[in-house]
Scaffold this motif. Structure first.
Motif, PDB file in Angstrom:
ATOM      1  N   ASP A   2     140.717 -20.139  59.770  1.00 55.64           N
ATOM      2  CA  ASP A   2     141.899 -20.522  60.419  1.00 55.64           C
ATOM      3  C   ASP A   2     141.777 -21.652  61.350  1.00 55.64           C
ATOM      4  O   ASP A   2     141.618 -21.007  62.363  1.00 55.64           O
ATOM      5  N   THR A   4     143.206 -24.668  63.857  1.00 58.98           N
ATOM      6  CA  THR A   4     143.941 -25.528  64.311  1.00 58.98           C
ATOM      7  C   THR A   4     143.442 -26.692  65.222  1.00 58.98           C
ATOM      8  O   THR A   4     142.726 -26.280  66.105  1.00 58.98           O
ATOM      9  N   TYR A   6     143.964 -30.272  67.620  1.00 54.65           N
ATOM     10  CA  TYR A   6     144.707 -31.068  68.334  1.00 54.65           C
ATOM     11  C   TYR A   6     143.943 -32.283  69.008  1.00 54.65           C
ATOM     12  O   TYR A   6     142.785 -32.238  69.156  1.00 54.65           O
ATOM     13  N   ASP A  23     143.973 -32.662  55.238  1.00 52.57           N
ATOM     14  CA  ASP A  23     145.182 -32.096  55.475  1.00 52.57           C
ATOM     15  C   ASP A  23     145.177 -30.673  54.744  1.00 52.57           C
ATOM     16  O   ASP A  23     145.826 -29.858  55.301  1.00 52.57           O
ATOM     17  N   VAL A  26     142.538 -28.538  56.687  1.00 53.27           N
ATOM     18  CA  VAL A  26     142.790 -28.199  57.891  1.00 53.27           C
ATOM     19  C   VAL A  26     144.346 -28.614  58.048  1.00 53.27           C
ATOM     20  O   VAL A  26     144.910 -29.398  58.871  1.00 53.27           O
ATOM     21  N   PRO A  27     145.343 -27.678  57.645  1.00 47.14           N
ATOM     22  CA  PRO A  27     146.762 -27.910  57.540  1.00 47.14           C
ATOM     23  C   PRO A  27     147.390 -27.757  59.029  1.00 47.14           C
ATOM     24  O   PRO A  27     148.236 -28.484  59.171  1.00 47.14           O
ATOM     25  N   HIS A  28     146.804 -27.295  59.868  1.00 48.43           N
ATOM     26  CA  HIS A  28     147.253 -27.258  61.180  1.00 48.43           C
ATOM     27  C   HIS A  28     146.783 -28.058  61.966  1.00 48.43           C
ATOM     28  O   HIS A  28     145.968 -27.737  63.140  1.00 48.43           O
ATOM     29  N   THR A  29     146.829 -29.560  61.899  1.00 41.26           N
ATOM     30  CA  THR A  29     146.405 -30.677  62.567  1.00 41.26           C
ATOM     31  C   THR A  29     147.435 -31.136  63.389  1.00 41.26           C
ATOM     32  O   THR A  29     148.576 -31.835  62.702  1.00 41.26           O
ATOM     33  N   TRP A  30     147.481 -31.445  64.430  1.00 45.52           N
ATOM     34  CA  TRP A  30     148.510 -32.039  65.434  1.00 45.52           C
ATOM     35  C   TRP A  30     148.067 -33.182  66.175  1.00 45.52           C
ATOM     36  O   TRP A  30     147.215 -33.390  66.753  1.00 45.52           O
ATOM     37  N   GLY A  52     147.000 -35.211  59.795  1.00 44.44           N
ATOM     38  CA  GLY A  52     147.743 -34.264  60.528  1.00 44.44           C
ATOM     39  C   GLY A  52     149.305 -34.784  60.684  1.00 44.44           C
ATOM     40  O   GLY A  52     149.637 -35.672  60.310  1.00 44.44           O
ATOM     41  N   LYS A  53     149.991 -33.949  61.525  1.00 41.57           N
ATOM     42  CA  LYS A  53     151.346 -34.255  62.017  1.00 41.57           C
ATOM     43  C   LYS A  53     151.231 -34.896  63.359  1.00 41.57           C
ATOM     44  O   LYS A  53     150.867 -34.709  64.194  1.00 41.57           O
TER      45      LYS A  53
END
Length: 121
Positions: A2, A4, A6, A23, A26-30, A52-53
């Motif tokens: 998992d 994350t 940034y 995405d 790596v769904p937890h991309t900020w 990412g978001k």
């Protein structure tokens, strides 16, 4: 595993197909974007896309998650577009947000691990 991720001031890195694969992997991309930073506006769409978001920040303590087109345009206007990409400007924005949220911000340069940590205690 998992992960994350940034990113700070990242340009568009691939096409739409790349974005979909990335995405999903790596769904937890900020993607942190500092107010008027010019770098995240290049290269231009539609051939390139962001992953990412988006989290838009500024030196006044404003933080917007996934801002609309109009919100992005409003915060892109003005001078200092190149200077907004510099790390001290990102730091100032993160410090303003932490102060606005009454949190302690600890920034550190680490070869492996976290860039910042918020202490809500």
């Amino acid at each position: 595993l998992d992960v994350t991720l940034y990113t700070f001031g990242s340009p568009r890195v691939g096409n739409a197909a790349f974005r979909r694969v990335f995405d999903k992997a790596v769904p937890h991309t900020w993607r942190i974007v500092n107010e008027k930073d010019v770098v995240p506006t290049v290269p231009t769409p539609p051939r390139y896309a962001h992953v990412g978001k988006e989290v838009r920040v500024d030196g006044n303590g404003l933080m917007m998650l996934q801002p609309s087109f109009l919100e992005r345009q409003h915060h892109q206007e003005g001078k200092d577009r190149v200077q907004s990409h510099y790390l001290p400007r990102y730091r100032k924005s993160l410090e303003a947000i932490a102060e606005e949220m009454d949190m302690q911000l600890s920034l550190e340069v680490a070869p492996y691990g976290k860039l910042w940590e918020l202490d809500c205690g």
